[in-house]
Design a protein around this motif. Structure first.
Motif, PDB file in Angstrom:
ATOM      1  N   ARG A  60      -5.936  -3.845   9.618  1.00 49.04           N
ATOM      2  CA  ARG A  60      -5.533  -5.210   9.983  1.00 49.04           C
ATOM      3  C   ARG A  60      -4.164  -5.537   9.394  1.00 49.04           C
ATOM      4  NH1 ARG A  60      -5.882 -10.013  11.881  1.00 49.04           N
ATOM      5  NH2 ARG A  60      -6.095 -11.914  10.682  1.00 49.04           N
ATOM      6  N   LEU A  61      -3.953  -5.174   8.129  1.00 48.96           N
ATOM      7  CA  LEU A  61      -2.652  -5.396   7.500  1.00 48.96           C
ATOM      8  C   LEU A  61      -1.561  -4.640   8.257  1.00 48.96           C
ATOM      9  CD1 LEU A  61      -0.848  -6.430   5.188  1.00 48.96           C
ATOM     10  CD2 LEU A  61      -1.471  -4.358   3.942  1.00 48.96           C
ATOM     11  N   HIS A  62      -1.843  -3.410   8.633  1.00 46.26           N
ATOM     12  CA  HIS A  62      -0.881  -2.610   9.387  1.00 46.26           C
ATOM     13  C   HIS A  62      -0.519  -3.313  10.699  1.00 46.26           C
ATOM     14  CE1 HIS A  62       1.113   0.948  10.953  1.00 46.26           C
ATOM     15  NE2 HIS A  62       0.385   0.828  12.056  1.00 46.26           N
ATOM     16  N   ASP A  63      -1.540  -3.858  11.383  1.00 48.79           N
ATOM     17  CA  ASP A  63      -1.296  -4.559  12.647  1.00 48.79           C
ATOM     18  C   ASP A  63      -0.483  -5.839  12.434  1.00 48.79           C
ATOM     19  OD1 ASP A  63      -2.739  -2.550  13.835  1.00 48.79           O
ATOM     20  OD2 ASP A  63      -4.589  -3.738  13.996  1.00 48.79           O
ATOM     21  N   LEU A  64      -0.809  -6.581  11.370  1.00 51.15           N
ATOM     22  CA  LEU A  64      -0.060  -7.811  11.089  1.00 51.15           C
ATOM     23  C   LEU A  64       1.394  -7.506  10.739  1.00 51.15           C
ATOM     24  CD1 LEU A  64      -2.702  -9.803   9.020  1.00 51.15           C
ATOM     25  CD2 LEU A  64      -1.887 -10.346  11.321  1.00 51.15           C
ATOM     26  N   LEU A  65       1.603  -6.457   9.969  1.00 55.48           N
ATOM     27  CA  LEU A  65       2.972  -6.089   9.616  1.00 55.48           C
ATOM     28  C   LEU A  65       3.730  -5.553  10.830  1.00 55.48           C
ATOM     29  CD1 LEU A  65       2.491  -4.533   6.078  1.00 55.48           C
ATOM     30  CD2 LEU A  65       3.519  -6.736   6.659  1.00 55.48           C
ATOM     31  N   ALA A  66       3.019  -4.963  11.781  1.00 56.20           N
ATOM     32  CA  ALA A  66       3.672  -4.515  13.017  1.00 56.20           C
ATOM     33  C   ALA A  66       4.221  -5.719  13.773  1.00 56.20           C
ATOM     34  CB  ALA A  66       2.694  -3.733  13.883  1.00 56.20           C
ATOM     35  N   ASP A  67       3.462  -6.841  13.763  1.00 55.87           N
ATOM     36  CA  ASP A  67       3.953  -8.067  14.401  1.00 55.87           C
ATOM     37  C   ASP A  67       5.224  -8.558  13.718  1.00 55.87           C
ATOM     38  OD1 ASP A  67       1.834  -8.008  16.136  1.00 55.87           O
ATOM     39  OD2 ASP A  67       0.635  -9.478  15.022  1.00 55.87           O
ATOM     40  N   MET A  92       2.503  16.197   4.724  1.00 54.00           N
ATOM     41  CA  MET A  92       1.377  15.496   4.175  1.00 54.00           C
ATOM     42  C   MET A  92       0.885  14.502   5.236  1.00 54.00           C
ATOM     43  SD  MET A  92       0.728  13.404   0.631  1.00 54.00           S
ATOM     44  CE  MET A  92       2.355  13.271   0.138  1.00 54.00           C
ATOM     45  N   THR A  93      -0.430  14.401   5.385  1.00 57.79           N
ATOM     46  CA  THR A  93      -0.981  13.493   6.388  1.00 57.79           C
ATOM     47  C   THR A  93      -1.319  12.154   5.741  1.00 57.79           C
ATOM     48  OG1 THR A  93      -3.226  14.252   5.996  1.00 57.79           O
ATOM     49  CG2 THR A  93      -1.965  15.409   7.694  1.00 57.79           C
ATOM     50  N   GLU A  94      -1.292  11.139   6.571  1.00 63.09           N
ATOM     51  CA  GLU A  94      -1.623   9.788   6.106  1.00 63.09           C
ATOM     52  C   GLU A  94      -3.129   9.694   5.879  1.00 63.09           C
ATOM     53  OE1 GLU A  94       0.215   6.706   6.051  1.00 63.09           O
ATOM     54  OE2 GLU A  94       2.058   7.844   6.140  1.00 63.09           O
ATOM     55  N   PRO A  95      -3.576   9.032   4.793  1.00 67.03           N
ATOM     56  CA  PRO A  95      -5.016   8.829   4.623  1.00 67.03           C
ATOM     57  C   PRO A  95      -5.516   7.845   5.684  1.00 67.03           C
ATOM     58  CG  PRO A  95      -3.795   7.657   2.922  1.00 67.03           C
ATOM     59  CD  PRO A  95      -2.802   8.470   3.704  1.00 67.03           C
ATOM     60  N   GLU A  96      -6.785   7.979   6.049  1.00 70.40           N
ATOM     61  CA  GLU A  96      -7.343   7.066   7.041  1.00 70.40           C
ATOM     62  C   GLU A  96      -7.379   5.668   6.457  1.00 70.40           C
ATOM     63  OE1 GLU A  96     -10.497   7.793   9.505  1.00 70.40           O
ATOM     64  OE2 GLU A  96     -10.236   9.952   9.579  1.00 70.40           O
ATOM     65  N   LEU A  97      -7.101   4.695   7.292  1.00 69.63           N
ATOM     66  CA  LEU A  97      -7.058   3.306   6.841  1.00 69.63           C
ATOM     67  C   LEU A  97      -8.434   2.671   6.963  1.00 69.63           C
ATOM     68  CD1 LEU A  97      -3.747   2.121   8.560  1.00 69.63           C
ATOM     69  CD2 LEU A  97      -4.056   2.911   6.217  1.00 69.63           C
ATOM     70  N   THR A  98      -8.773   1.858   5.976  1.00 68.57           N
ATOM     71  CA  THR A  98      -9.992   1.070   6.051  1.00 68.57           C
ATOM     72  C   THR A  98      -9.746  -0.076   7.036  1.00 68.57           C
ATOM     73  OG1 THR A  98      -9.318  -0.376   4.249  1.00 68.57           O
ATOM     74  CG2 THR A  98     -10.549   1.614   3.643  1.00 68.57           C
ATOM     75  N   PRO A  99     -10.785  -0.751   7.508  1.00 69.28           N
ATOM     76  CA  PRO A  99     -10.564  -1.863   8.441  1.00 69.28           C
ATOM     77  C   PRO A  99      -9.603  -2.943   7.909  1.00 69.28           C
ATOM     78  CG  PRO A  99     -12.854  -1.215   8.517  1.00 69.28           C
ATOM     79  CD  PRO A  99     -12.208  -0.417   7.407  1.00 69.28           C
ATOM     80  N   PRO A 100      -9.698  -3.368   6.633  1.00 68.37           N
ATOM     81  CA  PRO A 100      -8.706  -4.348   6.162  1.00 68.37           C
ATOM     82  C   PRO A 100      -7.281  -3.790   6.148  1.00 68.37           C
ATOM     83  CG  PRO A 100     -10.601  -4.333   4.697  1.00 68.37           C
ATOM     84  CD  PRO A 100     -10.767  -3.181   5.639  1.00 68.37           C
ATOM     85  N   GLU A 101      -7.137  -2.506   5.796  1.00 66.47           N
ATOM     86  CA  GLU A 101      -5.812  -1.900   5.787  1.00 66.47           C
ATOM     87  C   GLU A 101      -5.252  -1.790   7.202  1.00 66.47           C
ATOM     88  OE1 GLU A 101      -6.234   0.845   1.770  1.00 66.47           O
ATOM     89  OE2 GLU A 101      -6.678   1.727   3.714  1.00 66.47           O
TER      90      GLU A 101
END
Length: 80
Positions: free
Chosen positions: A12-19, A1-10
């Motif tokens: 950003r959340l992904h990037d913040l959680l990566a930190d 199953m492929t990941e759905p494309e992320l919206t810009p806020p999502e």
């Protein structure tokens, strides 16, 4: 199953959680990001619905105030 494309806020959340992941090993378990995304998505949908209900309630209240009057007494037409 492929990941759905992320919206810009999502994204950003992904990037913040990566930190957070870089600073703390296993900050909240393997599914933390997915759990936060799911919560944010249903809250976004609920927010729109609740806002619509609030707007409708405000319109009904304004209509009742026009019919009844600001002091609670029914409005009467002035006699000439």
């Amino acid at each position: 199953m492929t990941e759905p494309e992320l919206t810009p806020p999502e994204q950003r959340l992904h990037d913040l959680l990566a930190d957070v992941r870089d600073r703390e090993p296993d900050p909240g378990g393997p599914g933390l990001e997915d759990q936060i995304m799911r919560t944010a998505r249903w809250q976004y949908v609920a927010r729109g619905t609740l806002r619509a209900v609030g707007d409708l309630s405000a319109v009904v209240a304004m209509g009742l105030r026009l019919l009844v009057g600001p002091d609670g007494e029914p409005r009467r037409e002035p006699r000439s």
